[in-house]
Design an enzyme around this catalytic site. Structure first.
Site, PDB file in Angstrom:
ATOM      1  N   GLY A 124      -6.817   5.932  -0.607  1.00  0.00           N
ATOM      2  CA  GLY A 124      -5.657   6.252  -1.418  1.00  0.00           C
ATOM      3  C   GLY A 124      -5.578   7.731  -1.750  1.00  0.00           C
ATOM      4  N   PRO A 139       3.782   8.480  -4.185  1.00  0.00           N
ATOM      5  CA  PRO A 139       5.228   8.415  -3.909  1.00  0.00           C
ATOM      6  C   PRO A 139       5.890   9.786  -3.917  1.00  0.00           C
ATOM      7  CG  PRO A 139       4.606   6.667  -5.435  1.00  0.00           C
ATOM      8  CD  PRO A 139       3.376   7.502  -5.210  1.00  0.00           C
ATOM      9  N   LEU A 181      -9.814  13.539   6.187  1.00  0.00           N
ATOM     10  CA  LEU A 181      -8.657  13.665   7.081  1.00  0.00           C
ATOM     11  C   LEU A 181      -9.034  14.398   8.362  1.00  0.00           C
ATOM     12  CD1 LEU A 181      -5.862  14.447   4.465  1.00  0.00           C
ATOM     13  CD2 LEU A 181      -6.249  12.306   5.682  1.00  0.00           C
ATOM     14  N   ARG A 218      -8.099  12.766  11.729  1.00  0.00           N
ATOM     15  CA  ARG A 218      -7.188  13.503  12.619  1.00  0.00           C
ATOM     16  C   ARG A 218      -7.833  13.740  13.982  1.00  0.00           C
ATOM     17  NH1 ARG A 218      -5.523  17.986   7.999  1.00  0.00           N
ATOM     18  NH2 ARG A 218      -4.018  16.663   6.925  1.00  0.00           N
ATOM     19  N   GLU A 247      -1.411  11.552   8.303  1.00  0.00           N
ATOM     20  CA  GLU A 247      -2.595  12.406   8.522  1.00  0.00           C
ATOM     21  C   GLU A 247      -2.187  13.850   8.781  1.00  0.00           C
ATOM     22  OE1 GLU A 247      -5.735  11.208   8.461  1.00  0.00           O
ATOM     23  OE2 GLU A 247      -5.348   9.053   8.495  1.00  0.00           O
ATOM     24  N   HIS A 279       3.656  16.610  11.668  1.00  0.00           N
ATOM     25  CA  HIS A 279       3.779  17.526  12.804  1.00  0.00           C
ATOM     26  C   HIS A 279       4.046  18.965  12.317  1.00  0.00           C
ATOM     27  CE1 HIS A 279       4.421  18.222  17.035  1.00  0.00           C
ATOM     28  NE2 HIS A 279       5.626  18.706  16.842  1.00  0.00           N
TER      29      HIS A 279
END
Lengths: 245, 388
Positions: B133, B137, B243, B247, B367, B370
């Site tokens: 988590g 939002p 991440l 990634r 993640e 772009h």
């Protein structure tokens, strides 16, 4: 019970087959090698029996050059405890069986795939049993171990047969021996790194056969489509072109 | 039968062990994912039984030491696993990415020994499902502005806030939740299923990753035991390191989706005849296929090189951003273009292109989007932040 599983190193079943040297040798360039699918089933059954507690150890063996070691490593990853590679080219069934006989006499049960998917010789398992003077049974589609006794299912014409046999024995197995081949888990692959892979020198054994020439099957002829309403045309073609009626 | 391209013999850069790993995961995908994934995606259902299967083949935390239930593999092995899983579906790879890089990795890297022993073996085997988590939002690309907070209440922490777009949150047994303490420092908390005040409603009506479960995490005065704080990291570098790992895996994973599309498109182009010739004989189709192969080959080399750098602990976050951004975009473009080779057939569920294409719309967003990855590269080359 000590089990030996014979592992043949064969081209992946999707390999595009080509030949070199004026069609006298198989072209190995770019080929991915795998455990012979029937041997993979045999190994999977051995691992299941070990997990059930009726097998103490599983050795895998192969006759081949160093290039076959990756295939043995995969067999170790699936669950074999150790591996033996007899360091010589495998070209002839009797020579292979002779090499294996030199390392196989101390095992209680030897499992072999019913054939190898490269040359489909279907000969080594039976020859090995004969050379060792072990009991042997072929076309095995079920295998249980009770103490020192094997309970073996065989598919026979129109039914199946249940045999009880004593060890030492060679069981030549086919589809049905297990549900599907065991996929090695990542931990198994890492543990395989540390398992022994013993290379042994070959004994004297001459090839009794040699490859003379290979030929690819004829190219598939074009398919002729006929309208489903046109029964007359298909009969004409079967009669006049295919000449089968 | 699937024939992955290997135009520059990248296989020769892999060890025999890597190839065994690949064949094992590929066999599992053929056996367990391919036959069911189209229906799962069409029905918007997560094939939950695959969690245990992935655990049993060892797809979770392959680089975590064996002591904690992992396999102790290298980073290239992890990448190879991700490629094969994503050939099946990005939803399946996502489940493995989250479990491995976003849940097991932080517990291993930032947790204490008791936390490692409590959670990692169960997560590795698939007995437990994990979630991560971070996104909220109102805070996606800017996680530092997160609102989720916890207070020290003496014998426990009191957690309040909410998280969104959380893979597997509705079924998660444990969630690694990033929240600010009373001084505004981001910390990691291990929030377990069943804690009073925790809810995890599912996010429905997705057009992407339809075979994956996505949901929210809502914390309404959740009392979290003090033992559940990850002790060894403070600040945003905690989630950002997770991440980085995820990634990196995605950079490899996207190649699998692209290879699946390429393989199907090439086969179709060779068989499909128009104007009495296979459509592969037309220049416009050859252009597409040749470009696919070129882009896949570049992506393979990029992923492999970053993997080798990660093995030496030398890969920078910016290098990983470049690989993730390039490879996901590559796969998305190939999914779109390869669909065109199949004409109308390409829009049906008989072929995987539309499914991959829709999945990759999520993958190119999660993640690190772009655009954000481009800004990371921009920052790296200029030293000037253009984030906000």
């Amino acid at each position: 019970m000590k089990v030996l599983v014979l592992i043949s190193n064969v081209p992946d079943t999707t390999t595009k087959i080509r030949f070199t040297g004026d069609n006298t040798a198989f072209d190995e360039s770019g080929v991915q090698w795998i455990i012979n699918p029937w041997d993979e089933l045999a190994l999977t059954r051995a691992v299941e029996l070990k997990e059930a507690g009726s097998v103490q150890s599983i050795t895998v063996a192969n006759v081949g050059t160093k290039a076959t070691e990756a295939t043995l490593r995969k067999a170790l990853a699936v669950g074999a405890d150790d591996a033996i590679r007899v360091d010589t080219e495998a070209n002839d069934a009797f020579a292979v069986a002779t090499q294996l006989a030199a390392i196989a006499k101390d095992y209680d049960l030897i499992l072999a795939g019913i054939e190898a998917s490269d040359y489909n010789g279907a000969a080594v398992g039976g020859m090995l049993a004969e050379l060792l003077d072990f009991n042997s049974v072929s076309a095995v589609s079920g295998l249980q171990i009770e103490g020192d006794t094997l309970q073996v299912n065989r598919d026979i014409d129109g039914g199946s047969q249940l045999l009880s046999m004593s060890t030492p024995a060679v069981a030549i197995v086919q589809k049905g021996i297990t549900k599907e081949p065991r996929i090695p888990a990542m931990r198994g692959i890492m543990m395989a790194r540390k398992k022994p892979l013993n290379v042994v020198a070959p004994v004297g054994a001459d090839d009794r056969t040699s490859f003379v020439n290979f030929e690819l099957p004829p190219a598939k002829a074009a398919c002729k489509m006929i309208d489903e309403e046109n029964a007359k045309e298909i009969i004409t073609l079967l009669h006049e072109e295919a000449k089968v009626i | 039968m699937y024939k992955p391209p290997d135009y520059l013999l990248v296989d020769e850069l892999l060890s025999e062990e890597h190839k065994i790993i690949r064949s094992a995961v590929r066999d599992w995908v053929d056996r367990s994912v391919k036959p069911i994934i189209e229906n799962a995606a069409q029905n918007h259902e997560f094939p939950i039984h695959l969690i245990k299967e992935m655990g049993s083949i060892g797809a979770f935390g392959p680089y975590i030491p064996q002591k904690y239930g992992g396999a102790g593999m290298d980073q290239v092995a992890y990448g190879i696993i991700m490629t094969e899983l994503e050939r099946g579906d990005s939803a399946i790879r996502s489940a493995a990415s989250v479990q491995s890089s976003l849940v097991m990795y932080p517990i291993y890297a930032f947790g204490d020994e008791a936390q490692r022993m409590k959670y990692l073996p169960k997560l590795a085997s698939g007995e437990w499902v994990g979630a991560f988590g971070l996104t909220e939002p109102n805070h996606g690309s800017d996680p530092g502005s997160m609102l989720t907070r916890f207070e020290d209440k003496g014998d426990h922490y009191l957690l309040n806030g909410s998280k969104m777009w959380i893979t597997n949150s509705p079924i998660a047994d444990v969630s690694v939740v990033w929240a600010k303490d009373e001084t505004g420092v981001v910390r990691g908390l291990l929030v377990e299923k069943g804690m009073a005040g925790l809810s995890a409603p599912e996010t429905k009506n997705k057009w992407s990753l339809r075979a994956s479960l996505t949901g929210e995490l809502v914390f309404d005065n959740v009392q979290v035991p003090k033992d559940n704080l990850l002790p060894n990291v403070k600040g945003l570098k905690g989630p950002l390191k997770c991440l980085n790992s995820a990634r990196y895996g995605i950079a490899w994973g996207a190649i699998g989706a692209a290879m699946d599309c390429y393989d199907v498109a090439l086969r179709y182009a060779m068989e499909r005849k128009q104007f009495d010739k296979p459509i592969a004989s037309f220049q416009l189709q050859q252009k597409k296929l040749a470009e696919f192969l070129t882009e896949i080959t570049k992506a393979q080399l990029l992923a492999w090189r970053v993997g080798m750098l990660r093995n030496e602990n030398r890969a920078t976050p910016a290098q990983i951003s470049m690989a993730k951004r390039n490879n996901v975009n590559m796969a998305l473009q190939i999914a779109r273009e390869s669909r065109q080779i199949l004409g109308a057939m390409g829009i049906t569920g008989d072929f995987p292109m539309m499914r991959h294409m829709m999945n990759l719309e999520s993958v190119i967003t999660y993640e690190g989007t772009h655009d954000i990855h481009l800004l990371i590269t921009g920052f790296d080359v200029t030293g000037i932040s253009a984030f906000g």
